[in-house]
Write a protein that holds these residues in place. Structure first.
Motif, PDB file in Angstrom:
ATOM      1  N   ALA A   1       0.919  -1.154   0.001  1.00 63.72           N
ATOM      2  CA  ALA A   1       0.088  -0.177   0.211  1.00 63.72           C
ATOM      3  C   ALA A   1       0.854   1.312  -0.011  1.00 63.72           C
ATOM      4  N   ILE A   2       1.777   1.131   0.882  1.00 65.00           N
ATOM      5  CA  ILE A   2       3.007   2.242   0.781  1.00 65.00           C
ATOM      6  C   ILE A   2       3.498   2.519  -0.514  1.00 65.00           C
ATOM      7  N   HIS A   3       3.645   1.561  -1.113  1.00 64.67           N
ATOM      8  CA  HIS A   3       4.449   1.729  -2.494  1.00 64.67           C
ATOM      9  C   HIS A   3       3.557   2.133  -3.459  1.00 64.67           C
ATOM     10  N   ALA A   4       2.154   1.743  -3.335  1.00 65.60           N
ATOM     11  CA  ALA A   4       1.171   2.070  -4.214  1.00 65.60           C
ATOM     12  C   ALA A   4       0.746   3.710  -4.301  1.00 65.60           C
ATOM     13  N   LEU A   5       1.283   4.102  -3.126  1.00 64.54           N
ATOM     14  CA  LEU A   5       0.792   5.567  -2.757  1.00 64.54           C
ATOM     15  C   LEU A   5       2.153   6.429  -2.990  1.00 64.54           C
ATOM     16  N   GLY A   6       3.280   5.933  -3.708  1.00 63.22           N
ATOM     17  CA  GLY A   6       4.201   6.655  -3.818  1.00 63.22           C
ATOM     18  C   GLY A   6       5.262   6.713  -2.915  1.00 63.22           C
ATOM     19  N   GLY A   7       5.080   5.816  -1.737  1.00 59.93           N
ATOM     20  CA  GLY A   7       6.141   6.078  -0.599  1.00 59.93           C
ATOM     21  C   GLY A   7       7.288   5.121  -0.848  1.00 59.93           C
ATOM     22  N   SER A   8       8.153   5.520   0.017  1.00 61.00           N
ATOM     23  CA  SER A   8       9.576   4.453  -0.110  1.00 61.00           C
ATOM     24  C   SER A   8       9.328   3.682   1.171  1.00 61.00           C
ATOM     25  N   VAL A   9       9.820   2.208   1.069  1.00 62.14           N
ATOM     26  CA  VAL A   9       9.413   1.383   1.987  1.00 62.14           C
ATOM     27  C   VAL A   9      10.509   0.104   2.133  1.00 62.14           C
ATOM     28  N   GLN A  10      10.821  -0.466   3.192  1.00 64.97           N
ATOM     29  CA  GLN A  10      11.533  -1.777   3.039  1.00 64.97           C
ATOM     30  C   GLN A  10      10.660  -2.686   3.959  1.00 64.97           C
ATOM     31  N   ALA A  11      10.571  -3.846   3.184  1.00 63.50           N
ATOM     32  CA  ALA A  11       9.632  -5.161   3.545  1.00 63.50           C
ATOM     33  C   ALA A  11      10.466  -6.210   4.274  1.00 63.50           C
ATOM     34  N   TRP A  12      10.510  -6.413   5.623  1.00 63.40           N
ATOM     35  CA  TRP A  12      11.146  -7.688   6.190  1.00 63.40           C
ATOM     36  C   TRP A  12      10.109  -8.559   6.391  1.00 63.40           C
ATOM     37  N   VAL A  13      10.634  -9.753   5.680  1.00 66.58           N
ATOM     38  CA  VAL A  13       9.567 -10.660   5.372  1.00 66.58           C
ATOM     39  C   VAL A  13      10.061 -12.310   5.908  1.00 66.58           C
ATOM     40  N   ALA A  14       9.376 -12.965   6.754  1.00 72.10           N
ATOM     41  CA  ALA A  14       9.993 -14.485   6.728  1.00 72.10           C
ATOM     42  C   ALA A  14       9.497 -15.318   5.766  1.00 72.10           C
ATOM     43  N   LEU A  15      10.321 -15.998   5.074  1.00 75.45           N
ATOM     44  CA  LEU A  15       9.743 -16.788   3.858  1.00 75.45           C
ATOM     45  C   LEU A  15      10.578 -17.972   4.031  1.00 75.45           C
ATOM     46  N   GLY A  16       9.822 -19.162   3.317  1.00 70.35           N
ATOM     47  CA  GLY A  16      10.438 -20.312   3.263  1.00 70.35           C
ATOM     48  C   GLY A  16       9.811 -21.258   2.181  1.00 70.35           C
ATOM     49  N   GLY A  17      10.825 -22.016   1.627  1.00 72.15           N
ATOM     50  CA  GLY A  17      10.517 -23.110   0.759  1.00 72.15           C
ATOM     51  C   GLY A  17       9.932 -22.350  -0.828  1.00 72.15           C
ATOM     52  N   ALA A  18       9.170 -23.518  -1.496  1.00 69.96           N
ATOM     53  CA  ALA A  18       8.934 -23.093  -2.942  1.00 69.96           C
ATOM     54  C   ALA A  18       7.932 -21.861  -2.951  1.00 69.96           C
ATOM     55  N   SER A  19       7.094 -21.890  -2.066  1.00 70.08           N
ATOM     56  CA  SER A  19       5.863 -20.687  -2.092  1.00 70.08           C
ATOM     57  C   SER A  19       6.509 -19.365  -1.503  1.00 70.08           C
ATOM     58  N   GLY A  20       7.493 -19.616  -0.892  1.00 68.18           N
ATOM     59  CA  GLY A  20       8.245 -18.503  -0.186  1.00 68.18           C
ATOM     60  C   GLY A  20       9.034 -17.860  -1.258  1.00 68.18           C
TER      61      GLY A  20
END
Length: 318
Positions: A51-70
């Motif tokens: 949403a921040i990106h869509a509104l023209g903002g700058s953002v960093q996303a910290w995300v816990a991801l794993g496996g093929a779906s990650g």
């Protein structure tokens, strides 16, 4: 030219690979044939970042991801122009589904996330603090194995005035029941159902919600408390008073992502130096814009700009 803003880091402990599709009619028994699916990277903090990106903002996303779906989740984020900071999570990243029928009824199904082993939450918290240089938004559910005190421990390590929290379950109950003496979250956001569950009774009117939000601030749960009231908008309580922002009437296509769109717009407004109550207006416009989109899509900049003037901000009595 991008508008100046403070840094924003969103945190997603329990992300999801979101699928949305349509079906003629949802019923038990026969095979149901879905439309072509739309895949989106999801989870509370991820959606806030989108949403921040869509509104023209700058953002960093910290995300816990794993496996093929990650890996698929990460690729989708890259396609949307968001480069995540990936924290290795156990197992495969969960999936969720939003199925809408021809009567506009929506069925939302979510799988649980993988259990986290002992000690991983401490590693995650240290990694988040190392990445954070401005506002931090902790949004979404927590996997099993992450302690209920995670948000409070993160708030203490970050220091006062930095953490915005939108969580649920045991983590939310902990924030409510055992407020911190110092370094409280800057903002706690709840939806109507969560607020009523915590209050123990229906919050039928905006004045009921206002009183409950003020009580939470007085108890030290957070410096500001924001409670969504669905189509009736949002109430925000803090040191400068209490305001209710009414949402404009819009055609509802999907309620998925409205809360995350609110939090993204609200945080972006603060990061750009606006007041909390200006952030309340922008967040309300973004939430209304989000329900105008299909499936798991979030707010669109042009819709937010069009709706902003119709969001009515009103002070509420003590």
């Amino acid at each position: 030219m991008q508008q100046a803003q403070d840094p924003i880091l969103t945190v997603t402990l329990n992300p999801a690979l979101d699928l949305s599709a349509r079906v003629s009619r949802m019923q038990a028994g026969p095979k149901l044939r879905l439309s072509a699916p739309v895949w989106e990277p999801g989870g509370g903090g991820v959606n806030v970042a989108r949403a921040i990106h869509a509104l023209g903002g700058s953002v960093q996303a910290w995300v816990a991801l794993g496996g093929a779906s990650g890996a698929q989740h990460q690729a989708l984020l890259h396609q949307q122009g968001i480069v995540p900071h990936v924290f290795d999570a156990p197992g495969d990243t969960r999936q969720s589904w939003a199925i809408t029928d021809n009567d506009s009824q929506q069925f939302r199904l979510q799988l649980p996330g993988e259990d986290w082993p002992e000690g991983l939450a401490v590693q995650a918290r240290r990694d988040i603090v190392a990445q954070a240089t401005g506002f931090v938004v902790l949004s979404g559910s927590q996997p099993d194995g992450v302690g209920a005190a995670f948000a409070q421990e993160l708030a203490q390590e970050l220091g006062a005035g930095r953490l915005i929290v939108d969580t649920s379950g045991a983590a939310l109950a902990r924030l409510m029941e055992q407020p911190l003496a110092q370094a409280r979250p800057l903002v706690l956001r709840l939806d109507q159902a969560e607020a009523e569950a915590q209050a123990g009774h229906v919050l039928a009117e905006a004045t009921d919600t206002s009183g409950f939000a003020q009580a939470l601030v007085a108890r030290g749960v957070a410096e500001h408390v924001c409670i969504a009231r669905g189509a009736d908008g949002t109430v925000l309580a803090g040191g400068a008073g209490v305001f209710h922002c009414r949402a404009p009437d819009v055609a509802v296509r999907s309620k998925v992502g409205a809360g995350d769109s609110f939090t993204g717009a609200f945080t972006l407004s603060l990061a750009r130096g606006a007041s909390f109550f200006e952030g309340l207006r922008l967040g309300t416009a973004a939430a209304a814009a989000a329900v105008m989109t299909d499936g798991t899509q979030l707010c669109r900049l042009e819709d937010v700009a069009q709706l902003l003037g119709a969001c009515t901000l009103s002070p509420m009595g003590a």
